[in-house]
Design a protein around this motif. Structure first.
Motif, PDB file in Angstrom:
ATOM      1  N   SER A 170      55.618  59.679  15.764  1.00 24.79           N
ATOM      2  CA  SER A 170      56.522  60.661  16.367  1.00 24.79           C
ATOM      3  C   SER A 170      57.955  60.173  16.195  1.00 24.79           C
ATOM      4  O   SER A 170      58.275  59.033  16.566  1.00 24.79           O
ATOM      5  CB  SER A 170      56.214  60.851  17.856  1.00 24.79           C
ATOM      6  N   TRP A 171      58.798  61.013  15.626  1.00 25.95           N
ATOM      7  CA  TRP A 171      60.197  60.638  15.407  1.00 25.95           C
ATOM      8  C   TRP A 171      60.918  60.371  16.716  1.00 25.95           C
ATOM      9  O   TRP A 171      61.905  59.633  16.751  1.00 25.95           O
ATOM     10  CB  TRP A 171      60.894  61.725  14.609  1.00 25.95           C
ATOM     11  N   THR A 194      49.681  57.542  16.887  1.00 30.86           N
ATOM     12  CA  THR A 194      50.362  58.694  16.311  1.00 30.86           C
ATOM     13  C   THR A 194      51.761  58.306  15.858  1.00 30.86           C
ATOM     14  O   THR A 194      52.333  57.324  16.328  1.00 30.86           O
ATOM     15  CB  THR A 194      50.480  59.846  17.329  1.00 30.86           C
ATOM     16  N   LYS A 209      53.692  65.769  11.171  1.00 31.58           N
ATOM     17  CA  LYS A 209      54.866  65.107  11.760  1.00 31.58           C
ATOM     18  C   LYS A 209      55.462  64.100  10.783  1.00 31.58           C
ATOM     19  O   LYS A 209      56.676  63.949  10.681  1.00 31.58           O
ATOM     20  CB  LYS A 209      54.473  64.413  13.064  1.00 31.58           C
TER      21      LYS A 209
END
Length: 442
Positions: free
Chosen positions: A52-53, A50, A92
């Protein structure tokens, strides 16, 4: 396919990183399992399930390692064990502005990292693929510490499927390679001087901008002048072969075949980000509006005022503005995004939140009303200003009061621009105002 080491292989990946051939090399599948990769993580591929910042420091370490080696691919949407393609949450990814990523990398690693990102469909699933280019100058050194992933002063390198602190032998090879590149560059300069003749050669000191040599005056023909790229202070390096030049004093424009110093004189200097923003908000009648547009191509974000400067330059169509941007020789993502803005709707507006919206929407709705009532001031706190910047993008052309809003934005710019998260909101707000007022109607 093994990690590309030959010059021809590296050029192939760098010139066409998202070609069908290169993507097929990354996504090689088991014959018995249609979604399981046989491709392993390597010195040029990293898989993540994934995006994700919140994990940006971890990503920055791997990106620095790729930049210090031969470049590589960061793929989001692949499980670790087994390596099944599962797709990733595009919401995202799409919610993260590319300029925000670039700014974080620039601040964390101290240099501009060249990267490209694309959403790729693989067996019906969406994955995000980033290509990190090999750094032009090495080593890339961590400029800041972030949690346990980045340590200020450390150099990271890409080894078999992992990113770690560089080994002594690899660091020595990297420094030797950079030294050889520098020596080759010097030799090219000396050969050119020998060809031209010392008595016919003058140099420009890029530290001071002054000429060194006989006469110390430089005359630039009109055709050559259009090819010069004026870039930010602290970034006087050549990008993609484009000459990077700063002049202090006069540069006389003359026909290519003649030297006639009495003709029109143009004073060339650097343009900085505050000048772009303050010039727009102050409605300054700048002398070289085209250079302001070109400078945006070198900034970390393409969401800056451009239509105001195009209006000053007499560019009355989007096609004319695009032609100026296309003439800028840089591989930066800002130039690409700027061109996308020009060929698309370039709509930065936000819908007015409903009465039953969530907390952030309610704050934006309140600040929109405060803007319309002229109730906000330069003394507002940062949280109020952040919500107000979002609210500005809800304004229509008829609702904009420049006499009130522009001085307010100037105060906020001076007070809050360096705070985390503020620059992107601020830039998009003024880009929205610029579009509403000055974008050519076609």
């Amino acid at each position: 396919m093994a990690k590309p080491r030959r010059t021809a292989d590296i050029a192939q990946y760098a010139s066409e990183p998202f070609s069908d051939q290169n993507l097929a090399t990354i996504f090689r599948f088991h014959t018995e399992n249609p979604h399981r990769l046989i491709t392993r993580e390597s010195g040029w591929i990293e898989f993540k399930q994934t995006f994700s910042w919140g994990n940006r420091a971890e990503y920055a370490k791997t990106i620095a390692a790729f930049a210090n080696s031969r470049g590589g691919y960061f793929v989001f949407g692949v499980k670790d064990r087994p390596r099944d393609v599962v797709g990733t949450d595009l919401a995202k990814w799409e919610a993260t502005d590319p300029t925000t990523i670039s700014e974080f990398l620039n601040q964390s690693l101290g240099v501009e990292i060249e990267w490209e990102g694309h959403v790729v469909e693989v067996r019906g699933l969406k994955v995000v693929v980033l290509y990190i280019r090999e750094a032009r100058r090495k080593p890339v050194i961590a400029a800041q510490s972030h949690k346990s992933h980045l340590v200020e002063g450390e150099i990271y390198y890409r080894y078999r499927g992992r990113s770690q602190r560089i080994r002594y032998s690899d660091l020595q090879n990297l420094l030797d390679e950079q030294r050889r590149d520098d020596q080759a560059a010097w030799l090219r300069v000396f050969r050119q001087i020998a060809k031209t003749g010392i008595e016919n050669t003058a140099l420009i000191d890029l530290a001071t901008g002054h000429g060194l040599g006989p006469g110390s005056k430089f005359y630039i023909d009109q055709e050559s002048l259009s090819h010069l790229k004026f870039i930010r202070e602290g970034h006087f390096t050549e990008k993609g072969g484009a000459p990077a030049l700063r002049l202090v004093g006069d540069a006389a424009i003359v026909p290519g075949a003649l030297i006639q110093p009495e003709r029109k004189v143009l004073v060339v200097r650097n343009i900085h980000l505050p000048e772009i923003i303050e010039g727009f908000l102050n409605r300054t009648q700048v002398e070289n509006p085209l250079q302001f547009i070109k400078q945006v191509c070198f900034e970390t974000s393409a969401y800056l005022p451009i239509y105001y400067y195009a209006n000053l330059a007499g560019l009355d169509t989007l096609e004319k503005i695009a032609k100026v941007v296309e003439g800028v020789n840089t591989t930066s993502s800002s130039r690409k995004i700027l061109l996308q803005r020009l060929v698309g709707q370039d709509d930065l507006s936000s819908p007015i939140p409903g009465a039953n919206s969530r907390e952030a929407g309610k704050r934006r709705r309140e600040k929109l009303q405060a803007l319309l009532n002229l109730e906000l001031s330069g003394g507002d706190d940062s949280e109020t200003v952040s919500s107000a910047l979002e609210a500005i993008r809800c304004l229509t052309l008829e609702q904009i009061d420049e006499g009130y809003l522009n001085p307010l934005l100037l105060q906020w710019f001076g007070k809050y621009y360096t705070q985390e998260g503020f620059p992107d909101r601020f830039r998009r707000a003024i880009a929205h105002l610029d579009r509403l007022r000055y974008r050519p109607r076609e």
